[in-house]
Enzyme design. Structure first.
Site, PDB file in Angstrom:
ATOM      1  N   HIS A  15      -5.369   8.113  -0.959  1.00 42.75           N
ATOM      2  CA  HIS A  15      -6.208   6.780  -1.198  1.00 42.75           C
ATOM      3  C   HIS A  15      -6.838   7.032  -2.523  1.00 42.75           C
ATOM      4  O   HIS A  15      -7.023   6.052  -3.301  1.00 42.75           O
ATOM      5  CB  HIS A  15      -7.285   6.616  -0.132  1.00 42.75           C
ATOM      6  CG  HIS A  15      -6.636   5.565   0.950  1.00 42.75           C
ATOM      7  ND1 HIS A  15      -6.901   5.859   2.147  1.00 42.75           N
ATOM      8  CD2 HIS A  15      -5.895   4.741   0.881  1.00 42.75           C
ATOM      9  CE1 HIS A  15      -6.351   4.705   3.036  1.00 42.75           C
ATOM     10  NE2 HIS A  15      -5.850   3.917   1.939  1.00 42.75           N
ATOM     11  N   GLU A  21      21.484  -1.296  -0.600  1.00 38.97           N
ATOM     12  CA  GLU A  21      20.921   0.206  -0.738  1.00 38.97           C
ATOM     13  C   GLU A  21      21.645   1.419   0.069  1.00 38.97           C
ATOM     14  O   GLU A  21      21.420   2.569   0.191  1.00 38.97           O
ATOM     15  CB  GLU A  21      19.290   0.282   0.346  1.00 38.97           C
ATOM     16  CG  GLU A  21      18.631  -0.919  -0.065  1.00 38.97           C
ATOM     17  CD  GLU A  21      17.259  -0.857   0.721  1.00 38.97           C
ATOM     18  OE1 GLU A  21      16.414  -0.214   0.057  1.00 38.97           O
ATOM     19  OE2 GLU A  21      17.128  -1.659   1.730  1.00 38.97           O
ATOM     20  N   ASP A  39      17.179   4.326  -2.392  1.00 41.63           N
ATOM     21  CA  ASP A  39      17.945   4.371  -1.278  1.00 41.63           C
ATOM     22  C   ASP A  39      19.523   4.737  -1.516  1.00 41.63           C
ATOM     23  O   ASP A  39      20.309   5.632  -1.161  1.00 41.63           O
ATOM     24  CB  ASP A  39      17.754   3.533  -0.165  1.00 41.63           C
ATOM     25  CG  ASP A  39      16.426   3.889   0.558  1.00 41.63           C
ATOM     26  OD1 ASP A  39      16.071   4.975   0.725  1.00 41.63           O
ATOM     27  OD2 ASP A  39      15.476   2.699   0.966  1.00 41.63           O
ATOM     28  N   CYS A  81      16.067  -3.378  -7.839  1.00 35.89           N
ATOM     29  CA  CYS A  81      14.586  -3.330  -7.803  1.00 35.89           C
ATOM     30  C   CYS A  81      14.232  -1.675  -7.362  1.00 35.89           C
ATOM     31  O   CYS A  81      12.878  -1.436  -7.064  1.00 35.89           O
ATOM     32  CB  CYS A  81      14.081  -4.323  -6.613  1.00 35.89           C
ATOM     33  SG  CYS A  81      14.718  -3.626  -4.934  1.00 35.89           S
TER      34      CYS A  81
END
Ligand code: PEP
Ligand code: MG
Length: 588
Positions: A198, A440, A464, A511
């Protein structure tokens, strides 16, 4: 440190880019080591009352910060603070503190420390990187409770005092990061952290250059030492030479020029020197980012990873919750389009609410479309929400990790079923919404001639595709040298998909991270890719590169790459190509 002039190089992971040259300020921990003081049984109630007081004070502080942050429009940060407030009510944690008080008869400070550390260690032992990163949140809440017990926490951020500085810290908790005032803290460097922590998310949200997971110790660096950091490269120099300072300043100037050139060009359709256009779009995870992308970069969204909406909220979202998030995104990006990818839970993105059990090999397991097809009600709910959002602007939808024709036809059948439901209910949606398939998995690339019959577009997920075709875990640093996006096997798969799509009049984009790495842009363009979707910070360099090359030369590069034996050889060719056409990109 003995010599003030000695230059020390720090190396870590750059999580929020930017170049800063400034003196440093070291974060003091404020909490002394806690001694284990024994208490009497009659003191337990008194200690519990102190605990309640500290919790109440901590809650008020967190709520105040959350309101401030909300007012500044940082949704990610307020979600983190929400999580901290929830931790203050966590029954398991509170019971564990109480048990330490009643059974071990130790002081409250030690009870809090023990209970929180155990909870943080349990989190850290989980396989899911997202859950691991939550350990920092527990440590953060522990610190707040302890400081409030001792009246130390006045809700000020010590790191903000004084002149603007680079903050050095062994560890920086998310709520400390949320306190940072970018006017006083020009950047930060920590020994802990990861890309998904975070604190890293906050650095990006606040626009503060940050390097985490630095390998070297920060102990010996004195307060006020001069630091020159290039967060994009994940490196910093303590006591830099004049030469280093000059180099970084020049680099900063060049990067600034490049991003100004991009924003003034405001062209999401860069053109090669011989007149071929390529669409540039952004990858985003949350609606708050979507707003930023349109305003700041003037592009649409080529990949909206919807699973992060679920992961961030920690629960399975209802149709209305999803619909609101998708509709807001569509409106924010108008007049450009958004591609919503249906859930890609699984692999390294675990969600206990949706997945029955841990798998031995999660990347090869019930991931993405496999999970969606196994949970048809959940899948239909998501399709309904996306279709309903399509009434508000340009929406496209795609399915992740398709590995066989049947998966695609089953998913398409669900879309048809949902469309029929919506028609019957009189709910508006775009009847002609474009549906796409991610490529992928090598098997999808190899049966693309069949898949093409059912879809309007393909989006190649190279992250991937590389890991599955080369059998290299994309997250394993030990075999990172084998993870080669330019490997001839990957190139063949991409080329086959692209040729088939174009021959059938279908749209094809990339992408995965490869799309945002300018090193590979000539290869992708040379293969005929029409759209590149990337992290927004990569838009400027890729835009620049496309405008500096010709498609004809890029095609020749692809031909030359055919003769290479491995990805490293192809990369060397690409580097040479970029150096000849756009040398400033390599030097930056
Ligand atoms: C990809 O695999 O390239 C992709 C874009 O999907 P993700 O990174 O979310 O797996
Ligand atoms: Mg993927």
């Amino acid at each position: 440190m003995t010599s003030a002039a000695m230059t020390i190089k720090l190396e870590g992971i750059g999580v929020s880019e930017g170049i800063v040259i400034a003196k440093c300020r070291k974060k003091s921990s404020n909490i002394n080591a806690i001694l284990e003081r024994k208490i009497l049984p009659e003191e337990v109630e008194y200690e519990l009352a102190r605990l309640r007081q500290s919790i109440a004070l901590s809650r008020t502080q967190l709520e105040d910060i959350r309101e401030n942050v909300k007012a500044n429009g940082s949704g990610d940060v307020s979600e983190i603070l929400e999580f901290h407030i929830m931790l203050l009510e966590d029954e398991e944690l509170l019971t564990s503190i109480e048990n330490h008080l009643r059974q071990d008869l130790i002081c409250l400070e030690k009870a809090i420390e023990k209970a929180c550390r155990k909870a943080a260690n349990d989190m850290e032992a989980m396989e899911d990187p997202y859950m691991q990163a939550r350990a920092d949140d527990i440590r953060d809440v522990e610190k707040r409770l302890l400081l409030n017990l001792n009246g130390v926490n006045k809700n000020t951020a010590p790191q903000n005092a004084g002149e603007p500085r680079i903050l050095l810290a062994e560890d920086l908790t998310p709520s400390e990061a949320a306190h940072i005032d970018p006017r006083n803290t020009l950047g930060f460097i920590t020994c802990s952290g990861s890309r998904t922590s975070h604190t890293a998310i906050l650095a990006r949200a606040l626009g503060i250059p940050a390097i985490v997971a630095v390998k070297q110790s920060l102990d010996e660096i004195p307060d006020e030492a001069l630091i020159a950091m290039d967060a994009k490269q994940g490196i910093a120099f303590v006591n830099p030479s004049q030469e280093i300072v000059d180099t970084l300043e020049e680099r900063r100037r060049q990067r600034q020029q490049l991003s100004e050139m991009y924003s003034t060009a405001s062209n999401r359709l860069p053109e090669t020197k011989d007149g071929y256009q390529t669409y540039l779009v952004a990858n985003v995870e949350l609606p708050s980012e979507a707003l930023n992308v349109k305003e700041k970069y003037n592009v649409g969204i080529g990949l909206f990873r919807t699973e992060f909406l679920f992961i961030a909220s920690g629960h399975q979202l209802t149709e209305e919750e999803q619909f609101n998030a998708y509709r807001d995104t569509v409106k924010a990006v108008h007049p450009y389009s958004v591609i919503f990818r249906t859930l890609d839970i699984g692999g390294d993105k675990f969600m206990s609410q949706l997945q029955a059990s841990r798998e031995i090999n999660p990347f090869m397991g019930t991931r993405a479309i496999r999970l969606s097809l196994r949970l048809p009600e959940m899948f239909k709910t998501q399709i309904r929400a996306i279709l309903r959002a399509s009434a508000f602007g340009k929406v496209r939808m795609m399915f992740p990790m398709i590995s066989a024709v049947e998966e695609l036809t089953q998913a398409m059948a669900m879309v048809d079923e949902v469309k029929e439901e919506l028609r019957n209910e009189g709910l508006p949606f775009n009847e002609h919404i474009d549906i796409g398939c991610m490529v992928e998995v090598p098997s999808a690339a190899l049966v693309v001639e069949r898949l093409v019959e059912y879809v309007d577009f393909f989006s190649i997920g190279t992250n991937d595709l590389v890991q599955y075709s080369l059998a290299v875990d994309r997250a394993n640093a030990d075999i990172a040298y084998l993870y080669q996006p330019a490997h001839p096997a990957v190139r063949r798969l991409i080329k086959h998909v692209t040729d088939t799509a174009i021959a059938n009049g279908k749209w094809v984009s990339v992408c995965g991270e490869m799309a945002g790495d300018a090193l590979y842009t000539p290869l992708l363009l040379g293969m005929g890719i029409q759209e590149l979707s990337m992290s927004p910070v990569s838009l400027a360099p890729v835009h620049r590169l496309i405008s500096s090359i010709s498609r004809h030369d890029a095609e020749k590069l692809v031909e030359a790459a055919l003769k290479c034996n491995n990805g490293n050889e192809v990369e060397a060719l690409c580097r040479y190509f970029i150096n000849s056409n756009c040398p400033e990109l390599i030097s930056q």
